[in-house]
Design a protein around this motif. Structure first.
Motif, PDB file in Angstrom:
ATOM      1  N   VAL A 119       2.566   8.216   4.910  1.00  0.00           N
ATOM      2  CA  VAL A 119       2.253   7.075   4.039  1.00  0.00           C
ATOM      3  C   VAL A 119       1.892   7.579   2.643  1.00  0.00           C
ATOM      4  O   VAL A 119       2.379   7.051   1.634  1.00  0.00           O
ATOM      5  N   ILE A 120       1.062   8.618   2.574  1.00  0.00           N
ATOM      6  CA  ILE A 120       0.641   9.170   1.282  1.00  0.00           C
ATOM      7  C   ILE A 120       1.823   9.756   0.517  1.00  0.00           C
ATOM      8  O   ILE A 120       2.006   9.496  -0.671  1.00  0.00           O
ATOM      9  N   GLY A 121       2.647  10.536   1.198  1.00  0.00           N
ATOM     10  CA  GLY A 121       3.745  11.229   0.532  1.00  0.00           C
ATOM     11  C   GLY A 121       4.947  10.372   0.206  1.00  0.00           C
ATOM     12  O   GLY A 121       5.741  10.711  -0.674  1.00  0.00           O
ATOM     13  N   GLU A 122       5.083   9.244   0.905  1.00  0.00           N
ATOM     14  CA  GLU A 122       6.251   8.386   0.698  1.00  0.00           C
ATOM     15  C   GLU A 122       5.938   7.065   0.008  1.00  0.00           C
ATOM     16  O   GLU A 122       6.827   6.428  -0.519  1.00  0.00           O
ATOM     17  N   GLN A 123       4.665   6.620   0.056  1.00  0.00           N
ATOM     18  CA  GLN A 123       4.357   5.278  -0.432  1.00  0.00           C
ATOM     19  C   GLN A 123       3.191   5.200  -1.417  1.00  0.00           C
ATOM     20  O   GLN A 123       3.306   4.554  -2.447  1.00  0.00           O
ATOM     21  N   LEU A 124       2.040   5.789  -1.077  1.00  0.00           N
ATOM     22  CA  LEU A 124       0.844   5.635  -1.912  1.00  0.00           C
ATOM     23  C   LEU A 124       0.044   6.917  -1.948  1.00  0.00           C
ATOM     24  O   LEU A 124      -0.598   7.267  -0.956  1.00  0.00           O
ATOM     25  N   PRO A 125       0.097   7.640  -3.042  1.00  0.00           N
ATOM     26  CA  PRO A 125       0.856   7.384  -4.254  1.00  0.00           C
ATOM     27  C   PRO A 125       2.369   7.596  -4.119  1.00  0.00           C
ATOM     28  O   PRO A 125       3.126   7.047  -4.895  1.00  0.00           O
ATOM     29  N   GLY A 126       2.809   8.401  -3.155  1.00  0.00           N
ATOM     30  CA  GLY A 126       4.245   8.573  -2.948  1.00  0.00           C
ATOM     31  C   GLY A 126       4.762   9.911  -3.436  1.00  0.00           C
ATOM     32  O   GLY A 126       4.022  10.900  -3.519  1.00  0.00           O
TER      33      GLY A 126
ATOM     34  N   GLY B 251       5.790  13.129  -5.224  1.00  0.00           N
ATOM     35  CA  GLY B 251       5.101  13.884  -6.268  1.00  0.00           C
ATOM     36  C   GLY B 251       3.608  14.024  -6.041  1.00  0.00           C
ATOM     37  O   GLY B 251       2.930  14.717  -6.795  1.00  0.00           O
ATOM     38  N   THR B 252       3.082  13.397  -5.009  1.00  0.00           N
ATOM     39  CA  THR B 252       1.650  13.493  -4.698  1.00  0.00           C
ATOM     40  C   THR B 252       1.330  14.884  -4.163  1.00  0.00           C
ATOM     41  O   THR B 252       2.104  15.462  -3.404  1.00  0.00           O
ATOM     42  N   VAL B 253       0.163  15.402  -4.538  1.00  0.00           N
ATOM     43  CA  VAL B 253      -0.313  16.688  -4.040  1.00  0.00           C
ATOM     44  C   VAL B 253      -1.594  16.439  -3.241  1.00  0.00           C
ATOM     45  O   VAL B 253      -2.562  15.871  -3.763  1.00  0.00           O
ATOM     46  N   TYR B 254      -1.585  16.843  -1.972  1.00  0.00           N
ATOM     47  CA  TYR B 254      -2.759  16.730  -1.111  1.00  0.00           C
ATOM     48  C   TYR B 254      -3.825  17.708  -1.584  1.00  0.00           C
ATOM     49  O   TYR B 254      -3.548  18.873  -1.813  1.00  0.00           O
ATOM     50  N   MET B 255      -5.066  17.246  -1.693  1.00  0.00           N
ATOM     51  CA  MET B 255      -6.177  18.127  -2.070  1.00  0.00           C
ATOM     52  C   MET B 255      -7.162  18.305  -0.913  1.00  0.00           C
ATOM     53  O   MET B 255      -7.827  19.328  -0.825  1.00  0.00           O
TER      54      MET B 255
END
Length: 147
Positions: free
Chosen positions: A74-81, A83-87
């Motif tokens: 969900v994070i990597g594809e939608q929100l934010p989607g 270009g998102t980098v997990y911290m």
């Protein structure tokens, strides 16, 4: 996989408090077998019916991190989607996920730091309305300023 929202990117400039995105997926035997191969976690509670029947779970269960991977999707594809980098990510597993379960994974924006492009997300997975996983993620969101 049954997506509830479109895939893509929501840049930090467009993210709002309370924004949510989710997906649903039936966890299959094949998913569990593939996760075991990729992760090298061949614990028999995931793969062996006879062994798993004699455990506290009384049957096979999916890897917890397979379920957590739906949050990542969900994070990597939608929100934010894209270009998102997990911290960071915290997780608490509340109940097992079994082959054939329909898992609903959802994230909600609970904090935004525009100056650092950081977004904090409340995360959970549920089956039939019952939460099986909860946690929080902190991510670096994409920005139009860095395209």
């Amino acid at each position: 996989m049954l997506d509830n929202q479109p895939r893509g990117t929501i840049c930090i400039e467009d993210i709002e408090m309370g924004m949510t995105r989710s997906l649903q997926k039936v966890v299959t035997d094949r998913d569990i077998e593939m996760f075991a191969e990729v992760s090298t976690d061949h614990n028999p509670v995931h793969l062996d019916d006879d062994y798993a029947r004699d455990t506290i779970f009384q049957g096979r269960i999916a890897h917890g991190m397979l379920t957590a991977g739906l949050i990542s999707a969900v994070i990597g594809e939608q929100l934010p989607g894209h270009g998102t980098v997990y911290m960071g990510q915290s997780l608490k597993f509340l109940a097992p996920v079994r082959p054939g379960d329909l898992v609903h994974a959802e994230v909600e924006v609970i904090d935004i730091d525009m100056s650092k492009r950081r977004v904090k997300l409340d995360c959970h997975c549920s089956i039939g309305g019952k939460k099986v996983l909860i946690g929080e993620a902190t991510v670096l969101a994409p920005s139009r300023k860095f395209d």
